[in-house]
Motif scaffolding. Structure first.
Motif: not given
Length: 560
Positions: A391-406, A487-491
């Motif tokens: 993940i690039p440093l300072d990146q804003t992300e949405i994580w979608t978590i799909h639940g298990a079936h049981d 988390v990685n810095r970019r140059m």
């Protein structure tokens, strides 16, 4: 009323646990230097049976660490338990070298000495081991403690905050303990977790003053969900989630906490007469199937789950602890918490530049897993040597978590706090967010077949050392339901850039690769924007020593 947290009382509790009935209040450590010794011990959870335990600075659990926002803290963690372990500062935003994940092993008879700034808001956090394959064992045996962070915003509010008087830590846990007192941590036997404790005490009594009293509640269990309420169903006020105070108080009669989650509540004992009694209960009879502690912990099984006792505390309401109301203290807080607490501004969804999807799997012959696709066959268990997300440093992300079936799973991510955007059921219908969903979070309850989305920003820290994300059912984590990210810095380098300001950003790139390598920190990724051959550097060893990655997307690089 006097706070009960002396070392002498704790020793008395250990030696005479069967007779004791008073809630143990862990002692306090104030910084900036904290000395913690992980040690072997013993404790009576059940009458007449002594259990082998582990604790920080004592037989079981650990002291409460009081920290100030903005303070630089210095931790000295000694491992005296005879096997390797780690210590994770759960909920803290720290560099990965200080996070205490599986990569930061504390060998026996050595001392780990991280130091870091406290960036957290006022709230309730905790610390516990996180060694790969050993987390469940070490936490169940007693290695857990609470962290309280204070800040000026919280101090300005009319809230109870005198530790052990009107502000109490409650570490609620359930354990499987056999007839000989042995704490069971093997995954196929932890289903018998019917010994429930609060601060290592069964059904303890606490005298509470006739005023507002604050409780900082941690679900420190392996897998049990607690659905917390008072025996008379009276209202309490929910004021904080995992990552600190909420924007507004919420009047509740129930607070559901999954393992790893914290919640702060204020109970108005002004509504009770002196001498009256009330109990704090968990209403397992109200839990949905699929939650551990409900009638059916799996929604798909048509036969009883092996080693999951029916009746008792499963599927029923039961007592966690008892309160007796006594006279108010001097200068009590008697007003309910302010309607408005502190500013909590969720990250706007439009700021996200990336969406990552994760699928949770359980109840199958391949075991429990987290994957980046819905294809179970393509999903592998946790591998200490594999970085699953960069993940690039300072990146804003949405994580979608799909639940298990049981069954449900509590999803935890290290490094950051997040904001839950929404929940949906298997038919894509919106599930209303609860009070515990609204605010800063680091653990989220993901029900069977649910989909949960949250938004977060990966800022401040970067390295090639990974952070974790995992199910906080600790034996699931040990079984491989965990992955890791860096988390990685970019140059950026552009030899055709003509400006005078060179910072390495995409707008002000370096003109030479040498300048970028000189400025690079460990874990930096350097992107070459300009075409053609860039200057030769004497050796590629600098890439190894600084752990730098070069991506010549347009140009090329040669080494002598």
């Amino acid at each position: 009323m006097k706070p009960i947290y002396s070392g002498l009382l704790f020793l008395m509790m250990i030696s005479n646990a069967a007779a004791q009935s008073t809630l143990y209040i862990p002692p306090v450590l104030n910084g900036p230097i904290y000395n913690l010794n992980m040690q072997l011990g013993s404790h009576q959870f059940n009458p007449g049976k002594v259990s082998a335990t582990k604790g920080f600075n004592g037989n079981v659990l650990g002291p409460t660490l009081i920290m100030q926002k903005g303070q630089q803290v210095y931790m000295n963690v000694k491992n005296s338990i005879g096997e390797e372990t780690t210590v994770h500062w759960h909920g803290f935003h720290v560099g990965p070298e200080n996070d205490g994940g599986p990569h930061t092993v504390i060998e026996p008879n050595t001392t780990w000495t991280p130091n870091f700034p406290v960036l957290e808001r006022a709230g309730t956090y905790w610390y516990h081991p996180h060694a790969h394959l050993l987390t469940a064992k070490h936490v169940l045996q007693g290695l857990a403690g609470m962290i309280i962070v204070k800040d000026p915003q919280e101090a300005a509010l009319a809230l109870p905050r005198t530790y052990g008087v009107d502000d109490f830590p409650l570490i609620i846990q359930s354990k499987a303990i056999d007839a000989d007192g042995l704490i069971i941590f093997e995954s196929n036997q932890t289903n018998r977790d019917t010994t429930v404790t609060v601060n290592a005490s069964k059904n303890p009594l606490l005298q509470v003053p006739q005023q507002m009293v604050r409780f900082r509640i941690l679900n420190g269990s392996n897998q049990r969900v607690f659905n917390i309420g008072l025996s008379n169903n009276s209202v309490f006020y929910h004021i904080a989630t995992d990552g600190g105070l909420k924007a507004n108080r919420t009047a509740l009669t129930r607070l559901k906490l999954a393992p790893g989650e914290r919640g702060e509540i204020v109970i108005p004992f002004t509504a009770f007469s002196v001498g009256s009694n009330v109990t704090l209960r968990s209403y397992g009879n109200e839990l949905p199937n699929g939650a551990w502690g409900a009638v059916r912990p799996w929604i798909n099984n048509q036969v009883p789950l092996p080693n999951y006792p029916t009746g008792g505390i499963n599927g029923n309401a039961y007592t966690l602890m008892r309160f007796t109301v006594v006279a108010a203290t001097a200068n009590p807080v008697t007003s309910i918490p302010p309607a408005t607490l502190v500013p909590v501004v969720p990250i706007p969804e439009a700021q996200a530049t990336v969406t990552r999807s994760k699928w949770l799997f359980s109840g199958n012959q391949q075991g429990v897993r987290i994957g980046s696709s819905s294809n179970l066959a393509a999903t592998t268990p946790y591998d200490l040597g594999v970085v699953n997300d960069v993940i690039p440093l300072d990146q804003t992300e949405i994580w979608t978590i799909h639940g298990a079936h049981d069954q449900y799973h509590p999803f935890h991510i290290h490094d950051i706090q997040f904001y839950i955007l929404d929940r949906r059921d298997s038919n894509n219908n919106i599930i209303p967010l609860t009070s515990n969903d609204i605010g800063r979070k680091d653990v989220v309850y993901v029900g069977p077949k649910e989909t949960v989305r949250f938004i977060t920003k990966f800022d401040d820290f970067f390295s090639d050392i990974p952070y974790m994300y995992h199910c906080h059912i600790t034996f699931h984590e040990d079984m491989g339901m965990m992955k890791q990210f860096t988390v990685n810095r970019r140059m950026y380098v552009d030899k055709d850039y003509t400006g005078t300001t060179e910072t390495g950003s995409i707008f002000f790139p370096f003109k030479t690769l040498k300048a970028a390598l000189t400025a690079a920190d460990e874990g930096t990724t350097i992107y070459i924007l300009s075409a053609g051959l860039h200057e030769e550097i004497a050796s590629s060893s600098i890439l190894t020593s600084k752990k730098v990655t070069i991506l010549p997307t347009n140009g090329s690089v040669t080494f002598q």
